[in-house]
Design a protein around this motif. Structure first.
Motif, PDB file in Angstrom:
ATOM      1  N   ASN A   1      -6.929  -1.218   4.283  1.00  8.26           N
ATOM      2  CA  ASN A   1      -8.019  -0.870   3.372  1.00  8.26           C
ATOM      3  C   ASN A   1      -7.962   0.581   2.906  1.00  8.26           C
TER       4      ASN A   1
ATOM      5  N   GLY B   1      -9.809  -2.927   7.858  1.00  8.22           N
ATOM      6  CA  GLY B   1      -9.767  -4.262   7.268  1.00  8.22           C
ATOM      7  C   GLY B   1      -9.571  -5.334   8.324  1.00  8.22           C
TER       8      GLY B   1
ATOM      9  N   THR C   1       0.809  -1.224   0.000  1.00  5.21           N
ATOM     10  CA  THR C   1       0.000   0.000   0.000  1.00  5.21           C
ATOM     11  C   THR C   1       0.841   1.272   0.000  1.00  5.21           C
TER      12      THR C   1
ATOM     13  N   GLU D   1      -2.654  -8.785   7.307  1.00  9.44           N
ATOM     14  CA  GLU D   1      -3.524  -7.622   7.431  1.00  9.44           C
ATOM     15  C   GLU D   1      -4.072  -7.157   6.079  1.00  9.44           C
ATOM     16  N   LYS D   2      -5.278  -6.621   6.142  1.00  8.90           N
ATOM     17  CA  LYS D   2      -5.862  -5.939   4.993  1.00  8.90           C
ATOM     18  C   LYS D   2      -5.862  -4.450   5.300  1.00  8.90           C
TER      19      LYS D   2
ATOM     20  N   GLY E   1      -8.196  -9.226   9.337  1.00  7.49           N
ATOM     21  CA  GLY E   1      -7.238 -10.263   8.991  1.00  7.49           C
ATOM     22  C   GLY E   1      -7.011 -11.195  10.165  1.00  7.49           C
TER      23      GLY E   1
ATOM     24  N   PRO F   1      -7.240  -3.148  -2.267  1.00  8.43           N
ATOM     25  CA  PRO F   1      -6.657  -3.612  -0.999  1.00  8.43           C
ATOM     26  C   PRO F   1      -6.811  -5.124  -0.858  1.00  8.43           C
ATOM     27  N   THR F   2      -5.797  -5.761  -0.340  1.00  8.45           N
ATOM     28  CA  THR F   2      -5.820  -7.212  -0.170  1.00  8.45           C
ATOM     29  C   THR F   2      -4.989  -7.593   1.050  1.00  8.45           C
ATOM     30  N   LEU F   3      -5.131  -8.831   1.511  1.00 10.36           N
ATOM     31  CA  LEU F   3      -4.387  -9.300   2.674  1.00 10.36           C
ATOM     32  C   LEU F   3      -2.906  -9.442   2.329  1.00 10.36           C
ATOM     33  N   LYS F   4      -2.058  -8.851   3.172  1.00  8.66           N
ATOM     34  CA  LYS F   4      -0.613  -8.930   2.994  1.00  8.66           C
ATOM     35  C   LYS F   4       0.045  -9.158   4.361  1.00  8.66           C
TER      36      LYS F   4
END
Length: 308
Positions: A287, A256, A58, A284-285, A258, A292-295
């Motif tokens: 947001n 977000g 991000t 974690e997401k 996670g 946005p996605t889980l990383k």
């Protein structure tokens, strides 16, 4: 000799209490020290301090493009950097060219295009501070709640080109590509609810693990570019009445869900204080930004519990 009714009643009452007294003397009450001790649930409160290593996914939120009113990334022409460099500070509306002055060249003797935009944005490792709560549910297991916060710095670079004046032989123009910094900052609030278990039977030193749900509240905080001595705030939005590009109307912020885990060493210093050293990865997401996605993020720190 015959007893009347009242004497009989008195006789039976005396006999009853005498029997009770004899029974109580034959069956002594258990000593107070022999009674089983009922364990009391102790809520532990704690402080956490550590390092937080954010995934760079991000970080591109701070690459100078910015977002429109619908949360979509701007085109290059509508980007924060283009509007600030080319139009507002670069004399795009017939004003004085502050960019040329900062570069030490004549008016308009520079160029900035989409290939100059930042592509290497990244987060800097940050300090993470938090409050922790632990409620034992079994001898070696507990429910935990962690609340932590951090302010992340974001760094990257962008480029600009100097234009060679017609007929110029100045050797300074042999290398006309210049690099400048772009920076940003972001606030994150991390919320964790999970389960912790201690492995081992040593009275002082054991390993432990934890796992649970993770929530991340992220807020875009600032974005700035530096051209030598000229500082340009990209979050100071351009004036709509003189700028054809749509300016942003809301700051990127989002929450977000996670998951997190943790592994470390548990040390019982005394009946009141417990110290834990742990490594805590979190999925974690964050947001904000686009898609946005889980990383995976990482944390390393020290936690100190106090038994209330």
């Amino acid at each position: 000799m015959k007893l009347d009714t009242g004497a009989k009643a008195l006789f039976f009452i005396l006999l009853f209490f005498t029997g009770v007294n004899l029974y109580s003397q034959g069956e002594p009450e258990p000593d107070a020290e022999e009674l089983p001790v009922q364990p009391k649930t102790k809520i532990l409160t704690g402080l956490y301090v550590g390092s937080y290593f954010a995934n760079k996914y991000t970080a591109s939120t701070y690459n100078g493009y910015g977002y429109d009113v619908d949360g979509n990334r701007n085109s290059f022409i509508n980007s924060f950097m283009y509007q600030k460099i080319k139009n507002e500070y670069g004399g795009g509306y017939g004003q004085f060219d502050q960019i040329a002055q900062a570069l030490g060249v004549d008016q308009k003797q520079w160029e900035f295009n989409e290939s100059d935009m930042p592509t290497n944005m990244r987060y800097v490792p940050a300090i993470l501070l938090g409050l922790n709560f632990k409620i034992p549910v079994m001898k070696k297991s507990a429910i935990i709640f962690n609340l932590s916060g951090t302010k992340l710095s974001v760094e990257g670079n962008f480029t600009m080109s100097l234009l060679r004046p017609p007929g110029s032989t100045n050797p300074a123009f042999n290398t006309n590509l210049l690099t400048f910094p772009i920076k940003g900052s972001e606030q994150r609030l991390l919320i964790q609810l999970g389960f912790q278990h201690i492995f081992g039977s040593d009275e002082k030193l054991n390993f432990f693990g934890e796992i649970g749900f993770h929530g991340t509240l992220a807020k875009y905080n600032s974005n700035t570019i530096y051209i030598n001595d000229l500082t340009i705030d990209l979050t100071y939005y351009v004036n709509q009445t003189i700028n054809p590009a749509p300016g942003p109307t809301k700051t990127p912020v989002g929450f977000g869900i996670g998951a997190f885990a943790g592994l470390g060493v548990n040390m019982e210093l005394n009946p009141k204080f417990t110290v834990q050293i742990l490594y805590s990865p979190s999925h974690e997401k964050v947001n904000i930004g686009t898609n946005p996605t889980l990383k995976l993020q990482h944390g390393v720190g020290l936690r100190v519990y106090y038994k209330i």
